[in-house]
Design an enzyme around this catalytic site. Structure first.
Site, PDB file in Angstrom:
ATOM      1  N   LYS A 142      -5.445   2.751   2.822  1.00 52.47           N
ATOM      2  CA  LYS A 142      -6.437   2.302   1.785  1.00 52.47           C
ATOM      3  C   LYS A 142      -7.218   3.427   1.241  1.00 52.47           C
ATOM      4  CE  LYS A 142      -6.138  -2.405   3.237  1.00 52.47           C
ATOM      5  NZ  LYS A 142      -6.417  -3.345   4.192  1.00 52.47           N
ATOM      6  N   LYS A 150       0.739  -1.312   0.007  1.00 54.89           N
ATOM      7  CA  LYS A 150      -0.090   0.016  -0.107  1.00 54.89           C
ATOM      8  C   LYS A 150       0.802   1.212   0.032  1.00 54.89           C
ATOM      9  CE  LYS A 150      -1.577  -2.491   2.798  1.00 54.89           C
ATOM     10  NZ  LYS A 150      -2.175  -3.413   3.863  1.00 54.89           N
ATOM     11  N   GLY A 184      -5.430 -11.912   3.916  1.00 57.73           N
ATOM     12  CA  GLY A 184      -4.929 -13.366   3.662  1.00 57.73           C
ATOM     13  C   GLY A 184      -4.318 -13.447   2.516  1.00 57.73           C
ATOM     14  N   GLU A 205      -4.929  -3.928  -7.570  1.00 57.19           N
ATOM     15  CA  GLU A 205      -6.298  -4.505  -7.096  1.00 57.19           C
ATOM     16  C   GLU A 205      -6.072  -5.021  -5.448  1.00 57.19           C
ATOM     17  OE1 GLU A 205      -9.662  -4.913  -8.695  1.00 57.19           O
ATOM     18  OE2 GLU A 205      -9.458  -4.602  -6.417  1.00 57.19           O
ATOM     19  N   GLU A 238      -0.696  -7.234   9.784  1.00 60.95           N
ATOM     20  CA  GLU A 238       0.607  -6.467   9.246  1.00 60.95           C
ATOM     21  C   GLU A 238       1.710  -7.223  10.201  1.00 60.95           C
ATOM     22  OE1 GLU A 238       0.831  -4.785   6.205  1.00 60.95           O
ATOM     23  OE2 GLU A 238      -1.283  -5.302   6.299  1.00 60.95           O
ATOM     24  N   ASP A 285      -3.765   1.261   8.597  1.00 62.59           N
ATOM     25  CA  ASP A 285      -3.786   0.559   7.417  1.00 62.59           C
ATOM     26  C   ASP A 285      -5.130   0.764   6.757  1.00 62.59           C
ATOM     27  OD1 ASP A 285      -3.087  -2.239   5.815  1.00 62.59           O
ATOM     28  OD2 ASP A 285      -5.414  -2.526   6.378  1.00 62.59           O
ATOM     29  N   GLY A 291      -2.652 -14.931   9.553  1.00 62.89           N
ATOM     30  CA  GLY A 291      -1.868 -14.030   8.418  1.00 62.89           C
ATOM     31  C   GLY A 291      -2.594 -12.830   7.977  1.00 62.89           C
ATOM     32  N   VAL A 309      -6.336  -2.962  -1.746  1.00 59.85           N
ATOM     33  CA  VAL A 309      -7.603  -2.662  -1.157  1.00 59.85           C
ATOM     34  C   VAL A 309      -8.323  -3.858  -1.167  1.00 59.85           C
ATOM     35  CG1 VAL A 309      -9.562  -1.165  -0.973  1.00 59.85           C
ATOM     36  CG2 VAL A 309      -7.353  -0.225  -1.587  1.00 59.85           C
TER      37      VAL A 309
HETATM   38  N1  HSE Z   1      -3.133  -6.304   7.699  1.00 66.34           N
HETATM   39  C1  HSE Z   1      -4.499  -5.938   6.663  1.00 66.34           C
HETATM   40  C2  HSE Z   1      -5.841  -5.984   7.104  1.00 66.34           C
HETATM   41  C3  HSE Z   1      -4.120  -6.848   5.428  1.00 66.34           C
HETATM   42  O1  HSE Z   1      -5.878  -6.847   8.239  1.00 66.34           O
HETATM   43  O2  HSE Z   1      -6.877  -5.791   6.483  1.00 66.34           O
HETATM   44  C4  HSE Z   1      -4.711  -6.387   4.158  1.00 66.34           C
HETATM   45  O3  HSE Z   1      -4.400  -5.250   3.658  1.00 66.34           O
END
Ligand code: HSE
Length: 331
Positions: free
Chosen positions: A219, A120, A312, A144, A204, A215, A201, A147
């Site tokens: 976006k 990002k 993910g 893509e 971040e 985060d 997963g 976001v």
């Molecule tokens: N850490 C971000 C989230 C990952 O939890 O949405 C996707 O950008």
């Protein structure tokens, strides 16, 4: 199509596995053969083979040193190599500086390479500069995965809703925080829910950016540029995360027939990220777990809401694939 890939963490590996799994389908349905020719990592070294790397072998290695395709050549020199068609950036980026992805995007676009990012930082900091560079060198810049992972939030707005005027985007754009809020509604503690989000997963590497709203804010910067041509900075946004939300707050919202959601929104006037109690009739209120959603407010279609995975490794790996198929179709 020969790829140079920056970053080989969970997303990079998932993308490599998708290429192995989908090789026949891509060939059959799209006449598309995607080869990863280079992989650059911060700590495990760099691989380069102009013929394409053997991904099964690469996935089986924890360190690239000693592998036949290991190279000391700087990645900036690899991405401008004649054999490379598309440069992919999936490494974590600093959302304040956009680095290291920003320099990689600049170098690749200046050399006329197509660029696909799931990271990002570069776009949050320099969306307009990079788009202009792409236009100058007639290359594609697709994002893509930046976001809502592979859920086509960008493609919906830029391609499918083209012709509508979008006046607002409002969504749940962070999987980690939505996962935590959902788990807290079932009585789980904040700390346990965050740990689970990390294990799955979604978070971040440093989850502070997730839980404090940064985060989702990054976006919003990307959407503000993509939808409204703005080049806002993080400091222009009104950002509050979920760290101050207590189990009592969640219970009070539930008792009132509402749900806390970390809502990110943007209009041509600016953007914000903040926890909001939504009534259950709002489509965003019914989006649970790491799932994300976005509602575009439009002139011709009214509200259009898209719901799907927002984080993910495999879901983000698919975003990269979808952008590569898009580039392939554009010819
Ligand atoms: N850490 C971000 C989230 C990952 O939890 O949405 C996707 O950008």
């Amino acid at each position: 199509m020969k790829i140079a890939l920056n970053g080989f963490g969970t997303v990079g590996k998932a993308f490599a596995q998708i290429l192995i799994d989908k090789a026949q389908t891509l060939q059959k349905e799209f006449d598309l053969d995607i080869q990863i020719a280079a992989i650059n990592t911060r700590t495990r070294g760099t691989l380069f083979n102009p013929e394409g790397l053997d991904l099964s072998k690469v996935l089986a290695q924890s360190n690239f040193t000693g592998m036949a395709d290991a190279t000391q050549t700087a990645f900036k020199d690899i991405i401008t190599h004649d054999v490379i068609d598309v440069v992919l950036d999936v490494a974590p980026t600093d959302i304040q500086t956009g680095q290291p992805g920003l320099d990689i995007c600049r170098q690749a676009l200046s050399a006329g390479k197509d660029v696909v990012v799931a990271s990002k930082g570069a776009l949050a900091v320099a969306f307009n500069e990079l788009q202009e560079k792409a236009q100058q060198t007639r290359s594609h810049l697709l994002y893509e995965g930046s976001v809502m992972a592979g859920t086509p939030a960008i493609r919906l707005a830029k391609q499918d809703l083209a012709g509508c005027t979008i006046t607002e985007a409002r969504g749940i754009l962070n999987g980690t925080t939505n996962y935590i809020l959902t788990q807290m509604e079932t009585g789980m503690t904040y700390a346990d829910a965050l740990q689970q989000a990390q294990e799955l997963g979604y978070a971040e590497p440093d989850p502070t950016g997730d839980v404090e709203g940064w985060d989702a804010a990054a976006k919003i910067l990307i959407l503000s540029a993509a939808l409204f041509g703005l080049q806002l900075k993080l400091s222009d946004l009104d950002v509050t995360g979920i760290t101050q939300i207590t189990p009592e707050d969640i219970a009070a919202a539930q008792a009132a027939g509402e749900r806390y959601k970390l809502v990110a929104s943007v209009t041509a006037q600016g953007g914000s990220v903040k926890p909001i109690r939504l009534p259950l009739i709002d489509p965003l209120a019914n989006v649970g777990g790491a799932t994300n959603a976005i509602t575009y407010r439009t002139d011709l279609m009214g509200d259009v809401t898209l719901i799907g995975a927002g984080a993910g490794p495999r879901q983000t790996g698919f975003a990269l694939l979808s952008d590569l198929i898009d580039i392939h179709r554009r010819g």
